[in-house]
Structures are given as C-alpha cells and as structure tokens.
Design an enzyme around this catalytic site. Structure first.
Site, PDB file in Angstrom:
ATOM      1  N   SER A   1       0.801  -1.236   0.000  1.00  0.00           N
ATOM      2  CA  SER A   1       0.000   0.000   0.000  1.00  0.00           C
ATOM      3  C   SER A   1       0.831   1.282   0.000  1.00  0.00           C
ATOM      4  CB  SER A   1      -0.936   0.032   1.209  1.00  0.00           C
ATOM      5  OG  SER A   1      -1.967  -0.906   1.040  1.00  0.00           O
TER       6      SER A   1
ATOM      7  N   LYS B   1       0.337   3.525  -2.835  1.00  0.00           N
ATOM      8  CA  LYS B   1      -0.779   4.466  -2.944  1.00  0.00           C
ATOM      9  C   LYS B   1      -0.325   5.912  -2.867  1.00  0.00           C
ATOM     10  CE  LYS B   1      -4.013   1.116  -0.960  1.00  0.00           C
ATOM     11  NZ  LYS B   1      -4.606   0.587   0.281  1.00  0.00           N
TER      12      LYS B   1
ATOM     13  N   TYR C   1      -3.957  -2.564  -9.891  1.00  0.00           N
ATOM     14  CA  TYR C   1      -3.745  -2.234  -8.485  1.00  0.00           C
ATOM     15  C   TYR C   1      -2.839  -3.271  -7.817  1.00  0.00           C
ATOM     16  CZ  TYR C   1      -4.769  -1.959  -3.511  1.00  0.00           C
ATOM     17  OH  TYR C   1      -4.652  -1.905  -2.149  1.00  0.00           O
TER      18      TYR C   1
ATOM     19  N   TYR D   1      -3.929   3.112   7.963  1.00  0.00           N
ATOM     20  CA  TYR D   1      -5.157   2.337   8.126  1.00  0.00           C
ATOM     21  C   TYR D   1      -5.969   2.936   9.274  1.00  0.00           C
ATOM     22  CZ  TYR D   1      -2.434  -0.819   5.236  1.00  0.00           C
ATOM     23  OH  TYR D   1      -1.672  -1.356   4.245  1.00  0.00           O
TER      24      TYR D   1
ATOM     25  N   VAL E   1       1.197  -3.697   3.960  1.00  0.00           N
ATOM     26  CA  VAL E   1       1.185  -4.975   4.668  1.00  0.00           C
ATOM     27  C   VAL E   1       2.418  -5.824   4.374  1.00  0.00           C
ATOM     28  CG1 VAL E   1      -1.301  -5.162   5.009  1.00  0.00           C
ATOM     29  CG2 VAL E   1      -0.271  -6.034   2.908  1.00  0.00           C
TER      30      VAL E   1
END
Lengths: 310, 310, 310, 310
Positions: free
Chosen positions: D70, D73, D196, D246, D264
């Site tokens: 992530s 992102k 993604y 998160y 992660v």
C-alpha cells in the site's frame, strides 16, 4: 394453517411436555442487568393453554408468578391501538423487523428516531409515551387491563423489582433521550422509562397470561367485550410473528410457525389464531434472549398438534 | 387462520379486482438497472389463483409472460432444500429478516459473509451456488422444475434480457466476490451471478406461476408428487412471510397477512396454506421494489376472502 | 513545516484578512438547538494571533466575547492529561478519527462504549467525567484555568445560555446514559452533561482564546508555568489535527495544514507549533459545523504566511 | 514543528535503532491472503533516511527488496494529481479519515460509492482507474516513476507474487464491482484490480523507497525536477498524516507525529517536511496491519531526533 386438535387430549400432552422440557441442569443465561431475575430457580417450567371455547389447560409451574417483562409490549400495543382514534401511532413507529438487537441505537439513528417496530425497546417507549397521553400512570392502567382480561386479582407490579431495574436502565434512558432528541417523545425521558420499567415488572402466572392474551386468538374479543377490532387483532399477530422474538423472529417462525412474544423473564406468549393462547415459562435464556426450554417446548407442541399458521 | 371461502365466487371477484386495480395512469417506478423491464406498459395487470382442489381462476393479463425475477428465489430455495441431504445449506445462510435493503453489503460484512436469509440477493447467490453442486447449469434446472410444476411448456429463459441484465450486474458481482472472500461461495463469482441472473430472467404468466407455487399450499405436494416435505413447505412459508417482500415484509404481513414473494418484474406469488397459490402481476413498483397495484390488489383480496394466516 | 514569518507584518495582514473575509451577506447556518447562538449578527468577524514571543496581534471583532462551545474540549483534555497521574484516561477514550458525525451513537455502540476520540461529544463527556473526579464543579475549574491562561478576568460562564442549552441536550443525555450503560461514566449522566454544557457556555474573545491556547505552541509552557509536558503538548496537537474539525478534519488539514479545534459558536483555535496560537471567529457555519468565514480566513492566512506543519 | 537535527550523527543512530528494534522472536502477524509475504523471515529489519541535502543513511536490511504493497498508494496519488489537469480526481474520492477498516464496504455503501480517502483500498482503486485514463498499463507507469525517483534500476514488479495475490483478491474485486455499480469506475473492475495488485507487488528496498519519497519532503521537487506543486506536496502529507496508517492514523500521529504510509509488506514511508524521507521495514504486523517493529522504531527515532510536525 391451523389444524383442529383431535387427539391426544391437551391436558396429558401438557404434562408430557413439562416432563420432557423442564430443565434438569443449569444451562443458558439470565439477564445481567436485572438482579431479581437471576434469582429464579433454573428448573422452573410452566405451561398453560387458554382456548377460544373457554377452557384452560395447564401443567408444571403454571401458577407461579413471574416477571412478564417484554410480553407487556403486546398489551401496551393493543391498548395504544384501541385508544388511537387519531391514528397517529403508526406515524411514530414502523412495523418492520429490525434485523438488529432489541436495544440497539444504531438503526434509530439511521432512521432518524422512528423505531422499526413496537416490540424493540425504542418502539415500546414510544408506545408507552403514547399511552401516557391518556394517563400519566400508564403502568397502572396496563395492570388494570391485564387483571380484567385474566379475570384474576393475581397480577401485581413488583415495585421493588421495578426500582432495582430502573437503577440499571441506562440503556433505556439513552434510547428515551435519543427519541426525545428526534422529537418522538412527548413526556420526559425519565417518566416514560419509569412507566416502561414498571409495566415490565408486572408479575403474572402462565395461566393468567394465556387468558389475558386470548383476545388475540378471538378476533379481538376479550373477557369483557371487544378489546381491538378483528383487523387490529390480526395485525398485532403479524407484528408478533415478524418482530416478537427479538433477533430470532425468523428462526421462531421457522421452528414454531406461530405469532409469539417473549420476555427476558423467561415467558413466551403464543397465539394460535381462532384456537387458543399459549403461555410457557422457564427462566433460562438462549443467546438471543428467548427462553431456552420454552422455545423448545413450543416447537414440540407445534409438531404434536399441527398448530402453525403456515 | 385461513377462513374457508364461501361467496362470492372467485371468478367474478378476480374480474372485479382487475377492474379496481389495473393502473389508469403512470405511477410508481421501474428498476433503473434492467432496461427491458422498463419497457413493459404501465397498465398491465393480471391475477391468477390455483386452488388445492385443482381449479385455476384468472383475470386480466394473466396469460402474458413477464420476468419472474426474485420470485425465482422461492423455487431455488425449494430445490436446494430438496437436494440438501447433507443439511449444509442452513450453515451458509440464516433465516432472519434483514432490516436492510435487498442488495446491501453492510450486513454481510458485519455478519462475516453469512447472508441473513435466502431471499436477499446475497442469500440467493449462496443458494444458487449450492444448486450448482449438482449441475453447473442451475438456471436450466430451475426452468425444468418450473415447466414441470406449471404443467406448461410456456416458461422460458429470456436470454437476451439475461445478457442485458448481466451487463448491469455490478452490485451482484460485488456481493458474489464478497461472499467468495468470506469463503461462502464454491463456484466462481462470475458463474454464480450468471446462473442467478438467468434464473431471474425466466418468463412466466400469472397462471403458470400460481400453478408452479401450489405445492407450497399443499404441504409440499406438487404436480408430479412430493417436492419438499410438509415441514419444509411450512418453513418456506415462514421465510416468505418474514423475508419475502424486501424491506416491507412487516408491512405486507400487516396488510395482507399471507406469505408472499415479490420480484422487480412486478410479480408477487402468495400462498394461502391449504387453500391456494395466488400470482398477481403489475409492473410499476413502490419505493421498496414491490408491485404497487399488485400489493393493493392482494390486500383487497385478503379483505374480501378473509384469507390470512392470522 | 512551519516557515518563519518574514513580511508583511502581521498587524496589517490581519486587517486585510478581516476586510477580505468578514461576511457581507447571510450565508451558512447556525445551530438549530442552541437559540442564543442564532441571535449573533451574521457579520461578526474577529481574529487574534498570540505569538510565542509574547506579542498579540488582532483585528475585527477580536474583543467581542462569544461562546467557545467545543473549543473547550482542547482545554478540558489538557487539564485531564495534567491530572491523569493514574494514566487511566486513555483506557476510556481512543485517539482515532471517527469518520462519523460528532454526536453519533453508532460508533459508540459498535465499539462498546469507548469513544473514538476526546473531541467528539461522547469523548468529551468521558473527559469531563474524568475531571469531575477532582472536583464536582469541573466547569468552574475550566473557567479558572482559562482565566489564568488568558491573563484576563474577562471569561465567564453564560449561565442563562447554559440553562437554555441544557434544556435542548437530549442528544448529549442519550450519549451520557449510553456511556453509563457501558460502564464508562462514574458520575451521573445528568451531572456530567450539566458540567459539559456549562464548559461549552464559557464566553471569551479571540484575544483571550489565542492567549489561552498559546501553551500548545510553546511545548506545554503556559502563562504561569508548565501546563502539560512537551510530549503531551505535541500529542494534543496531533489529536487536533486528526480529529479537531468534526467530520472535516481531513479537509482542514488539507486546506490549512495546522492543528485546529472549532466550536459551533463560530470560533476556531489553531496552533502553529513553536510560533503562535490563532483564534478566528465568525458565527455562520458550514455543513460540517465549522465557521464558514473562519475556515476560509485560516486557509488564506496559511497561504500568506506559509504556516503549515506539512 | 520540525527541529533541526544536531547530534548524535544519523548513521550511528540508525545502527542503534536496528540493534534495539530488530525482532528476536516471532510476534505479530502476516497477511493471511498473500502467501508470499508470509514467507519472509520474521527478523528482517531495515531503515533508511534520504535527506533533503542529498545524503542517504541506512542500516540493517536496508538493501533487501520487499513488497511495497500500500505504500504504492502515495505514489499513484502523486501521479494522479500531477496529471489531473481536469481536476476531477477530488470529485471521485474524499480526503477524510475513514474510521473503519481499510477494505470495508460499509462506508462505501453509506456514502454512495465515494471512497473516504485515496489510501483505503476503494480509494486507491479509483486513483488507479484515474491513472488508467492515460495508459492502460498503469502499474508499469508507476514502476517507471519509482525507478526514476529512486535513481535505481532495482525496483521491479514481482509478477509471480502479483498473480498469486490476484487469485486471492475477492475483496478488492468486490470493492471494484461496487464502485462500478455506483458509476465511480471507468475501466472494468477486473482490469483495475489487476493494475492495483501489480502496483502493490513492486519490490523495492528501504533505500530506494526513501529516495523515491523524498520529493514529498522537498516541496514536490524530485530527482528529476518537479513532481507535484508545493501545495500538492503539503496536501499529500496531510492525507498521509490523517489517513496513512489504516485505522491507526490517530495513534501514529500521536506517537510518531509525522506523515506516514504503511503497507502490509511491513514497510512504512515517513516524511519529515523540509528534512528527509524515512523508510523502515520489518515484516511482522500489528492488529491494524502496520509493521510492529517499524512503528516502534519510528516512535523511538522521533523521540531521539525531535522530528515531529507538532
């Protein structure tokens, strides 16, 4: 569809059900927030059937008074509908299953203060508030109604239990203030909760409750004449079937197939339209808050008699 | 409780209901995501009653085929229960009213991938997946079942409509992938959704649907012998009553008092236990997705005949 | 990252900001449930900057007292942390953004009575309850604290306004009873809400609030010595940045880039770490409950000065 | 507020942090749905700091490639903002903390398909869809961007890992179809999820990631000139601070006080505005999905250096 009862005779059958379902060891739970309910012996079990023809059959601890708790909601709804000449009640509470816990605030927030149905706590508070428009002491009115329908001077409000339950009523006070915030409560939150808790603390026996609920099996005709119209009697039955067993209404309809309303005191009132009203009581509860032995006994009785609306 | 129909005779009564309820001007809505449904003339209205004694009464557009949509869920549930020798179906889907929209993902997430009941979309996808364990072309199996029960070669899958609906099935694909993520789907998400959409695209008439649903009013006995056990027939009825009308199950039980299942094609199948199966159809929907004229007609019919399980 | 202020000088810049942002016509909203706030003229606009070096700059209605409302939460949090020798506060309230409305009960239910952060109402009620362990009149303690930090006898509790607001506090009472039900309130729900509302009803000017908040820009050192430790000062800043603007914290961090806390009285307190504390006030609010003109003015000031933590 | 680093020198400090925080025994968890991540030895720990002045310090396993997951992102957001001449991106995704799990569908349903921010999975899918308007192979574009910013040919897409992760992407496919249903996805759900997942499967070292993220600490100026405007650089920082960890963004802001983004795979990228970019990596995760040892190490580093935006 209900099937006329032929044989075996109802008396011996109830005895047999008591033998088969009275708990022999502790299982299930009791409500953590109502100390007096936890003190009832686990092996209490009673059942009574009041028939449309006027007979009453019973077995086990059917004459031992217990706390009716949420079963009172059936009667306050009937009283509110009887007096609802303005027809405003159904603008303040819906008639749909909730899909959530009986005392959840979530759905109330999402639906802007309109409770999903009269049998979850928020809905019952609105019904109580509605009743209080006629008399501020709604609980005593409910008691009088039950006494008259049961044709018995037995029912009474356990005021000590009510006081104890009131002290642990934070969740209900939260619901009541929340309803007030949405403009869906006319009286003060405190007075509505007090009346609600006192209604729940009415003590009755299985025999008295079965007799008191019989008008719902008789098109609305009670011990002293019409209580509600035939269509309202049917409609209360439909609300019991879809919403009467907390978050296990579907499971109860599936297993028992009859309109019912349970209370955390361990009682369940069930209606067999046109035939009879049944009250079963055993204090230990399942995870959804319904009487463990009571639910099993009703499923058994439904199988034996063929009583089912489906 | 159901009341035996005396008079007036059913044929003229259905004619009268068609006269009273056939829409004269556009009202209500049509499903935005299924173009073909929007094209049906707003003033279509049909009704049929198939009785336990073998008679069929009908009026209006009762022989015009329409898209059965979610009414198919009643039949796939019956087929899945019939074949569920392992008894695993009820570990994958619950039997409780949902309290939320028919295609919501919220409750599915909160309850970790176990749909609330077989009649919301997520539950129907699980039932379809269950059926696909026997045959990968479950939709064709459903069609065969309906053809046999209706004793008519009329029913067919509108494959063009299915293809169009599949192209707009993002929500159902989301539900299916979500179920897959929770381990509650054995086949691929795409294949389950395809089968589901094809079942929904089956075209039938009111007469055919009433006849196909009759086994539920006859303790599970269908046109060619036992479809499901008497207890399963009752249980499907209880699920219809508590969950069959999307988020208006309580309102429908209150107004009509009978187990029913609606579809966004405008059809509603209703069961009068022991008496008959009814199918009404009119394409314009209310805000909850149920046929506007159809619901009103059923409430009217229930009042006239006294048919109600309560 | 903060950028040292060079030019233009702060005084004229604030005058220019007042000219540019003072509302010329009514827009935005006022809180519906607090009548006195609605009576403030729409065109009030004040701004004050208290610098770490001891200077105070101001312009517009910077000396007009207004209701600090939720800005009080910053100070009660600081007071609670200062006195939290047992370190129990953070076991009763979290430090995460809520993602929901400031007075929602939903998240409180899902997270079993532990508020998401000290700046939503439920969290502030827990902080107030925590403060009340030292003194039952927590509101007066907060007033004393603010008076001392602002080095001004100006601040006062508008008891009439508090009484009026208390009468419309059903939502806060619901939250408090709900917290009580989860065991996360020691005092009575009524007394905690009363103290909370009286804190919110403290009247202060922009100049006083900027001075009172300066300790947060000075590593915890206030007008009369250490208020909180440097790490607690930083941590309060982090909570302001992530949770200080109701459900618009992200948008405010994005546009202004500084820790801030708003109140529905139209005030916003902002911290520029190491540099200064800013208070802006204009009574009309945006849809999220933050001052419309105040937010725009702060974005403008941040652009002109380069003040931003990023 | 950031504090200039004086002493001790950064190199030895990072060595000391590696000694203090490298795990000696298995604790925490690994993502259940991505098999390859579970295979990384638990005691991997690396850290690297790339300073605005062009220096790079590192220690431990700072040259071992790991899956950035992530953290990608941050870069896809920067790329999307750079190319968003139409300014439509912010109409498709919000900038608020979510308050719910990173892959929850609940909030997406309640807010009608507009993700709460670009760093939850649904938001990242929208950003990826936005990037795909320029090139259908967005993942390769991201890889090129990272290679250029890191000034290293090291980064690569682990296509085998991506294929494996894609096979377990039911949740992301559910999110993508759900977005599609709300009209907030232009490309097919399958192609967006594939891109993604491939972005997430980019392998990089701590040194490469710190260098690649440095533009965010330098007002948007990267290795080969301007990547984003100074205001966009600040704004990405604000989104990292409020939404980057998160459901533990508040806790991270509280403990570390710096904008960060975790993955992660166990990596965390942190920005010290004006000073440096930091990347720490250790594969075992806490309950919120953030690197256990990495978070502790960053809190330690923040304490030692005084680096904090507050």
């Amino acid at each position: 569809m209900t099937t006329a009862l032929k044989a075996p005779p109802l008396g011996p059958m109830l005895d047999d059900i008591v033998r088969g379902h009275r708990p022999h060891r502790v299982s299930g739970s009791v409500p953590a927030n109502i100390p007096l309910l936890a003190a009832v012996p686990f092996n209490r079990f009673g059942i009574a059937v009041a028939t449309a023809s006027g007979e009453v059959f019973s077995s086990g601890d059917a004459d031992v008074p217990f706390s009716i708790q949420s079963i009172s909601k059936v009667f306050t709804l009937a009283m509110a509908l009887r007096g609802d000449s303005s027809g405003t009640l159904w603008s303040r509470v819906l008639r749909e299953p909730s899909g959530t816990s009986f005392n959840s605030l979530v759905q109330l927030e999402l639906e802007h203060g309109i409770p999903r149905n009269p049998f979850i706590n928020s809905g019952a508070l609105v019904v109580t508030d509605h009743l209080m428009e006629e008399t501020s002491d709604a609980a005593t009115q409910v008691l009088r109604f039950l006494t008259a329908q049961a044709a018995s001077t037995g029912p009474f409000i356990d005021e000590a239990a009510a006081a104890g339950e009131l002290a642990g009523s934070s969740r209900n006070l939260a619901l009541a203030h929340f309803l007030k915030d949405f403009g869906n409560l006319n009286r003060t939150a405190e007075s509505v909760v007090e009346n609600y808790v006192r209604q729940c603390s009415i003590m009755m026996t299985c025999v008295e409750l079965a007799k008191a609920g019989l008008f719902l099996a008789r098109d609305g005709r009670g011990a002293r004449g019409t209580v509600v119209s035939p269509s309202d009697a049917k409609r209360i039955g439909s609300i019991m079937l879809t919403c009467g067993m907390y978050d296990a209404a579907g499971e109860f309809a599936y297993r028992v197939g009859l309109p019912g309303k349970s209370g955390v005191g361990g009682g369940i009132l069930v209606i067999v339209p046109g035939e009879c009203a049944i009250c079963v009581w055993s204090p230990r509860l399942d995870a959804k808050g319904n009487s463990l032995a009571g639910t099993a006994a009703l499923a058994d009785l439904s199988d034996r008699t063929g009583w089912s609306v489906f």
